[in-house]
Design a protein around this motif. Structure first.
Motif, PDB file in Angstrom:
ATOM      1  N   ASP A   1      61.048  -8.764  66.445  1.00 23.67           N
ATOM      2  CA  ASP A   1      61.383  -7.316  66.044  1.00 23.67           C
ATOM      3  C   ASP A   1      60.004  -7.025  65.071  1.00 23.67           C
ATOM      4  O   ASP A   1      60.227  -7.345  63.939  1.00 23.67           O
ATOM      5  CB  ASP A   1      62.715  -7.311  65.375  1.00 23.67           C
ATOM      6  CG  ASP A   1      63.619  -6.089  64.943  1.00 23.67           C
ATOM      7  OD1 ASP A   1      62.803  -4.862  64.961  1.00 23.67           O
ATOM      8  OD2 ASP A   1      64.612  -5.909  64.886  1.00 23.67           O
ATOM      9  N   LEU A   2      59.533  -6.049  65.637  1.00 25.09           N
ATOM     10  CA  LEU A   2      58.205  -5.492  64.964  1.00 25.09           C
ATOM     11  C   LEU A   2      58.469  -4.115  64.018  1.00 25.09           C
ATOM     12  O   LEU A   2      59.029  -3.255  64.802  1.00 25.09           O
ATOM     13  CB  LEU A   2      57.016  -5.531  65.930  1.00 25.09           C
ATOM     14  CG  LEU A   2      56.879  -6.768  66.491  1.00 25.09           C
ATOM     15  CD1 LEU A   2      55.811  -6.110  67.620  1.00 25.09           C
ATOM     16  CD2 LEU A   2      56.328  -7.770  65.676  1.00 25.09           C
ATOM     17  N   LEU A   3      58.036  -4.156  62.884  1.00 18.97           N
ATOM     18  CA  LEU A   3      58.085  -2.932  62.082  1.00 18.97           C
ATOM     19  C   LEU A   3      56.589  -2.445  61.597  1.00 18.97           C
ATOM     20  O   LEU A   3      56.014  -3.622  61.047  1.00 18.97           O
ATOM     21  CB  LEU A   3      58.950  -3.087  60.896  1.00 18.97           C
ATOM     22  CG  LEU A   3      59.071  -1.754  60.014  1.00 18.97           C
ATOM     23  CD1 LEU A   3      59.995  -0.699  60.950  1.00 18.97           C
ATOM     24  CD2 LEU A   3      59.858  -2.081  58.765  1.00 18.97           C
ATOM     25  N   ALA A   4      56.169  -1.591  61.491  1.00 16.79           N
ATOM     26  CA  ALA A   4      54.717  -0.921  61.083  1.00 16.79           C
ATOM     27  C   ALA A   4      55.141   0.242  60.356  1.00 16.79           C
ATOM     28  O   ALA A   4      55.922   1.015  60.755  1.00 16.79           O
ATOM     29  CB  ALA A   4      53.911  -0.749  62.039  1.00 16.79           C
ATOM     30  N   GLY A   5      54.431   0.592  59.240  1.00 12.04           N
ATOM     31  CA  GLY A   5      54.724   1.816  58.342  1.00 12.04           C
ATOM     32  C   GLY A   5      53.492   2.005  57.606  1.00 12.04           C
ATOM     33  O   GLY A   5      52.715   1.177  57.133  1.00 12.04           O
ATOM     34  N   VAL A   6      53.530   3.392  57.364  1.00 13.61           N
ATOM     35  CA  VAL A   6      52.550   3.843  56.229  1.00 13.61           C
ATOM     36  C   VAL A   6      53.258   4.679  55.307  1.00 13.61           C
ATOM     37  O   VAL A   6      54.122   5.127  55.540  1.00 13.61           O
ATOM     38  CB  VAL A   6      51.440   4.793  57.107  1.00 13.61           C
ATOM     39  CG1 VAL A   6      50.407   3.996  57.944  1.00 13.61           C
ATOM     40  CG2 VAL A   6      52.141   6.058  57.821  1.00 13.61           C
ATOM     41  N   GLU A   7      52.693   4.791  54.171  1.00 11.40           N
ATOM     42  CA  GLU A   7      53.311   5.474  52.914  1.00 11.40           C
ATOM     43  C   GLU A   7      52.269   5.887  52.144  1.00 11.40           C
ATOM     44  O   GLU A   7      51.042   5.463  51.895  1.00 11.40           O
ATOM     45  CB  GLU A   7      54.203   4.376  52.365  1.00 11.40           C
ATOM     46  CG  GLU A   7      55.144   4.989  51.235  1.00 11.40           C
ATOM     47  CD  GLU A   7      55.869   3.688  50.684  1.00 11.40           C
ATOM     48  OE1 GLU A   7      56.289   4.088  49.516  1.00 11.40           O
ATOM     49  OE2 GLU A   7      56.304   2.788  51.476  1.00 11.40           O
ATOM     50  N   PHE A   8      52.612   6.974  51.404  1.00  8.37           N
ATOM     51  CA  PHE A   8      51.907   7.530  50.275  1.00  8.37           C
ATOM     52  C   PHE A   8      52.679   8.336  49.195  1.00  8.37           C
ATOM     53  O   PHE A   8      53.654   8.508  49.357  1.00  8.37           O
ATOM     54  CB  PHE A   8      50.800   8.759  50.900  1.00  8.37           C
ATOM     55  CG  PHE A   8      51.749  10.033  51.062  1.00  8.37           C
ATOM     56  CD1 PHE A   8      51.549  10.937  50.060  1.00  8.37           C
ATOM     57  CD2 PHE A   8      52.465  10.331  52.090  1.00  8.37           C
ATOM     58  CE1 PHE A   8      52.211  12.285  50.108  1.00  8.37           C
ATOM     59  CE2 PHE A   8      53.128  11.532  52.373  1.00  8.37           C
ATOM     60  CZ  PHE A   8      52.890  12.440  51.317  1.00  8.37           C
TER      61      PHE A   8
ATOM     62  N   GLY B   1      47.171  12.049  33.952  1.00  7.64           N
ATOM     63  CA  GLY B   1      46.789  11.171  34.934  1.00  7.64           C
ATOM     64  C   GLY B   1      46.739  12.039  36.273  1.00  7.64           C
ATOM     65  O   GLY B   1      47.802  12.888  36.524  1.00  7.64           O
ATOM     66  N   HIS B   2      46.426  11.473  36.931  1.00  4.25           N
ATOM     67  CA  HIS B   2      46.445  12.018  38.662  1.00  4.25           C
ATOM     68  C   HIS B   2      46.267  10.709  39.588  1.00  4.25           C
ATOM     69  O   HIS B   2      45.103  10.596  39.912  1.00  4.25           O
ATOM     70  CB  HIS B   2      45.515  13.056  38.797  1.00  4.25           C
ATOM     71  CG  HIS B   2      45.793  13.626  40.505  1.00  4.25           C
ATOM     72  ND1 HIS B   2      44.947  14.324  40.939  1.00  4.25           N
ATOM     73  CD2 HIS B   2      46.583  13.173  41.224  1.00  4.25           C
ATOM     74  CE1 HIS B   2      45.271  14.739  42.235  1.00  4.25           C
ATOM     75  NE2 HIS B   2      46.371  13.990  42.295  1.00  4.25           N
ATOM     76  N   ASN B   3      47.244   9.874  39.681  1.00  8.29           N
ATOM     77  CA  ASN B   3      47.253   8.637  40.832  1.00  8.29           C
ATOM     78  C   ASN B   3      47.494   9.050  41.933  1.00  8.29           C
ATOM     79  O   ASN B   3      48.237  10.010  42.290  1.00  8.29           O
ATOM     80  CB  ASN B   3      48.079   7.507  40.009  1.00  8.29           C
ATOM     81  CG  ASN B   3      47.618   6.425  40.635  1.00  8.29           C
ATOM     82  OD1 ASN B   3      46.789   6.180  41.066  1.00  8.29           O
ATOM     83  ND2 ASN B   3      48.536   5.452  40.201  1.00  8.29           N
ATOM     84  N   GLN B   4      46.848   8.094  42.943  1.00 15.18           N
ATOM     85  CA  GLN B   4      47.381   8.461  44.425  1.00 15.18           C
ATOM     86  C   GLN B   4      47.522   6.936  44.894  1.00 15.18           C
ATOM     87  O   GLN B   4      46.520   6.044  44.691  1.00 15.18           O
ATOM     88  CB  GLN B   4      46.214   9.252  45.038  1.00 15.18           C
ATOM     89  CG  GLN B   4      46.180  10.735  44.577  1.00 15.18           C
ATOM     90  CD  GLN B   4      44.926  11.429  45.464  1.00 15.18           C
ATOM     91  OE1 GLN B   4      43.989  10.889  45.633  1.00 15.18           O
ATOM     92  NE2 GLN B   4      45.033  12.764  45.812  1.00 15.18           N
ATOM     93  N   ARG B   5      48.611   7.010  45.731  1.00 13.30           N
ATOM     94  CA  ARG B   5      48.640   5.412  46.488  1.00 13.30           C
ATOM     95  C   ARG B   5      48.791   5.754  47.848  1.00 13.30           C
ATOM     96  O   ARG B   5      49.370   6.779  48.374  1.00 13.30           O
ATOM     97  CB  ARG B   5      49.914   4.847  46.019  1.00 13.30           C
ATOM     98  CG  ARG B   5      50.080   4.711  44.467  1.00 13.30           C
ATOM     99  CD  ARG B   5      51.266   3.687  43.919  1.00 13.30           C
ATOM    100  NE  ARG B   5      51.494   3.330  42.659  1.00 13.30           N
ATOM    101  CZ  ARG B   5      52.119   3.990  41.937  1.00 13.30           C
ATOM    102  NH1 ARG B   5      52.802   5.018  42.208  1.00 13.30           N
ATOM    103  NH2 ARG B   5      52.156   3.780  40.638  1.00 13.30           N
ATOM    104  N   ARG B   6      48.118   4.706  48.767  1.00 18.22           N
ATOM    105  CA  ARG B   6      48.178   4.874  50.081  1.00 18.22           C
ATOM    106  C   ARG B   6      48.472   3.341  50.534  1.00 18.22           C
ATOM    107  O   ARG B   6      47.765   2.533  49.879  1.00 18.22           O
ATOM    108  CB  ARG B   6      46.852   5.123  50.561  1.00 18.22           C
ATOM    109  CG  ARG B   6      45.996   6.511  50.526  1.00 18.22           C
ATOM    110  CD  ARG B   6      47.259   7.318  51.005  1.00 18.22           C
ATOM    111  NE  ARG B   6      46.566   8.939  50.575  1.00 18.22           N
ATOM    112  CZ  ARG B   6      46.968   9.849  49.553  1.00 18.22           C
ATOM    113  NH1 ARG B   6      47.779   9.184  48.839  1.00 18.22           N
ATOM    114  NH2 ARG B   6      46.482  11.011  49.372  1.00 18.22           N
ATOM    115  N   SER B   7      49.345   3.122  51.618  1.00 21.52           N
ATOM    116  CA  SER B   7      49.968   1.970  51.670  1.00 21.52           C
ATOM    117  C   SER B   7      49.982   1.643  53.189  1.00 21.52           C
ATOM    118  O   SER B   7      50.123   2.725  53.942  1.00 21.52           O
ATOM    119  CB  SER B   7      51.242   1.635  51.159  1.00 21.52           C
ATOM    120  OG  SER B   7      50.866   1.908  49.664  1.00 21.52           O
TER     121      SER B   7
END
Length: 650
Positions: free
Chosen positions: A354-361, A385-391
């Motif tokens: 059971d495979l799961l792939a994901g992207v998030e920001f 502040g001005h933070n940015q997250r990429r996952s």
């Protein structure tokens, strides 16, 4: 107030004394306790897709809407406090959570990740989770809460340090028509709640709810200065409003939530003519707009995602006397706005996988702390502040035999402020039989310093704390001895590095040396022929730093009991809750342990009318907390009676 509550109860009970009880409604049947423990409970928080709890490598606790109604939980904090290993502290205004023996003073619940229908709701100034009257959702709108214990950064990233709390809300299917609810308390608080919902053709539905809560005179958590009793008490009050609107059409779901809290608390101001009692004014506004979509592309491929906008603004006005401006206030404005989103792809086309792939920001477009004097345009302090997250994360649940499966997962996070990090996890599930299973989970998590911690240290010319990291191993054994009795034994062992904590002798944050923590949870569940239910949980935990010194605000023992008993008259339910917590050290204070007992009666007067009497802190025990090192211990209110009436309109 107590006399009025008794009269109202008698008035509402009178129709049932004169007329026989009607046939139980669907609502009554749904709320009837099960005589057997459910063999399988579906959860979705641990792995971000729905699966049986027995197949998940995570230890996951579930509280349902029926539990919330039965035990009359009034806040998210009370719901979470019913779970093993969790304890609460309060300063009279904010609810602070401790998990597995770690409830560091000065921490605003940033080591748990809070989700609402899968959407992150920790705000972006303190990374705080709001659990009390400041929470963004009414408990009447909660369908269930899942707490996936243990590090969850491999799936969710920052803040999933001790686990993930997912609040799953009701839709039209659970709300069913329209209803009103009125709640009154012996301390003067009252709450009004209304909801309406409708299911349309072709499966579409919509829902709306509004809640208003006011507490004209909140009991003070600290001693009143001599001579100020009459002026202090009326200054401690709170008003809160919440709105929720949403709808679903096919695989598309749109939801909006808004909350506004206005709170006053008393303070003393030094004036030329002496001391003056004046209110501290707090305003807390939160907004969430969320668009979710789910689509089954084919038999083996499922696509889902969220797109969200959130804002949180907390304003405080502290009264003071200024030689030129006279009586004024020191105003602070903490404003956060952010966009977030995710896209998940689940594939089940490979045998046993059971495979799961994901992207998030997450894009923190606004992070702002400003301090100035009222009536003066000059900015005293400003932090931005001005933070940015990429996952990106990948996960595979591999059923390599009929009784055993492996969970393999990892997540890559890259943040503009604190760089990149990889968080792995490995799990193993051994299903010995239908009644027995054994789980092992190894995982890591991290928490980066938030804007509040940065601003505090910057103002004292101190360096920003480094990211804190935890590596944890969890072992769980579950056995169902009969359809009506089961138990679960869980052990955890965790190493923490660079834990961010407030320095005891200064109002700044620093990184601690390596900390080691381990503990044991035992929880039991009994069901009986006549509908009685008893659950019990005992937690033992021990944490030490590199010098073998105990952790702050870390009780070694927690004991929790919940009991419900149906009574033959008027479809009544009797409930009893007990909570015991051992003593703990906070700064230079040794806070005593305590035990609390709550009791309630739930009357189903009519298929559309329900009355609930709840007595909190039945034995009127004194409870002392010290969630902030710079403040002295506070004592919480004693015995309180609550009366609530619900009317299902249609």
């Amino acid at each position: 107030m107590r006399t009025s509550a008794a009269r109202l109860a008698l008035l509402l009970l009178w129709p049932t004394l004169c007329h026989p009880q009607e046939t139980p409604s669907l609502e009554q049947l749904l709320n009837t306790p099960l005589t057997d423990i459910p063999a399988q409970i579906e959860v979705s928080t641990a792995s971000r897709f729905t699966q049986a709890n027995s197949h998940s490598a995570n230890l996951t606790y579930v509280v349902t809407a029926s539990d919330i109604a039965l035990f009359q939980y009034q806040t998210l904090a009370q719901i979470l406090q019913s779970l093993p290993g969790i304890y609460l502290s309060t300063d009279g205004a904010f609810q602070y959570i401790g998990v597995r023996g770690l409830g560091q003073p000065g921490d605003f619940n940033s080591r748990l990740l809070f989700l609402l229908d899968g959407v992150r709701i920790n705000e972006n100034i303190y990374d705080a989770g709001l659990l009390g009257s400041d929470a963004i959702i009414d408990v009447e709108n909660i369908e269930r809460i899942e707490f996936a214990a243990g590090p969850g950064a491999a799936v969710y990233g920052n803040n999933a340090f001790f686990g993930v709390v997912n609040i799953l809300t009701k839709t039209a299917q659970q709300l069913r028509g329209a209803a009103v609810k009125l709640s009154l308390q012996s301390d003067g608080a009252n709450k009004y709640f209304f909801h309406t919902a409708q299911r349309l053709e072709q499966g579409s539905e919509w829902w709306f709810s509004a809640g208003h809560q006011q507490h004209p005179q909140i009991p003070l958590a600290f001693p009143i200065p001599e001579g100020f009793a009459d002026s202090f008490a009326p200054l401690n009050n709170e008003h809160l409003t919440r709105l929720r609107l949403g709808g679903k059409h096919q695989g598309l779901r749109l939801q909006a939530l808004w909350s506004a809290q206005r709170r006053h608390s008393p303070d003393l101001v030094t004036m030329p003519q002496g001391w003056l009692a004046a209110p501290v004014r707090d305003q807390n506004d939160n907004l969430l707009l969320s668009l979710a979509h789910q689509q089954q592309l084919d038999d083996n491929l499922n696509l889902s995602g969220h797109l969200n906008y959130s804002s949180s603004e907390y304003q405080r006005a502290m009264p003071l006397f200024h030689p030129e401006l006279g009586l004024t206030s020191l105003d602070s404005d903490q404003l956060g706005r952010w966009y977030s989103g995710d896209l998940l792809l689940q594939y089940q086309g490979l045998a046993a996988h059971d495979l799961l792939a994901g992207v998030e920001f997450q894009d923190d477009v606004r992070q702002q702390i400003e301090v100035r004097l009222r009536d003066d345009d000059e900015l005293l302090q400003g932090y931005y502040g001005h933070n940015q997250r990429r996952s990106l994360f990948l996960q595979d649940q591999w059923q390599y035999s009929a009784t055993q499966s492996l969970l393999l997962g990892a997540r890559y996070d890259n943040a503009r402020v604190n760089g990149s990090r990889i968080s792995p996890r490995l799990g193993w599930v051994w299903q010995w039989s239908e009644a027995q299973q054994f789980k092992v989970l190894y995982g890591s998590a991290y928490r980066a310093a938030n804007l509040y911690e940065f601003a505090t240290n910057f103002s004292f010319d101190q360096p920003v704390p480094q990211d804190e990291v935890i590596n944890s191993t969890e072992l769980v054994y579950e056995q169902r001895l009969s359809p009506r009795f089961s138990y679960r034994l869980a052990w955890f062992d965790a190493d923490m590095r660079r834990l961010i904590r407030m320095t005891p002798d200064a109002a700044v944050f620093s990184n601690a040396d390596r900390l080691h923590q381990h503990g044991l949870n035992l929880d039991l569940d009994w069901r009986f022929d006549s509908g009685q239910m008893l659950t019990a949980a005992w937690s033992w935990q021990r944490g030490r730093d590199a010098s073998d010194y105990p952790l702050q605000n870390s009780p070694q023992h927690l004991l929790k009991l919940q009991y419900s008993q149906p009574l033959p008259l008027w479809h009544t339910q009797l409930t009893i809750q007990a909570l015991a917590l051992s003593r703990r050290q906070v700064g230079d204070s040794l806070l005593p342990g305590y035990g609390l007992l709550h009791a309630g009666l739930q009357f189903q007067l009519h298929p559309h009318h329900q009355l609930v009497l709840q007595l909190y802190n039945l034995l009127d025990k004194a409870v002392y907390d010290r969630p902030m090192l710079l403040n002295p211990p506070t004592v919480q209110p004693g015995r309180m009676l609550s009366l609530s009436w619900s009317w299902q309109l249609w």
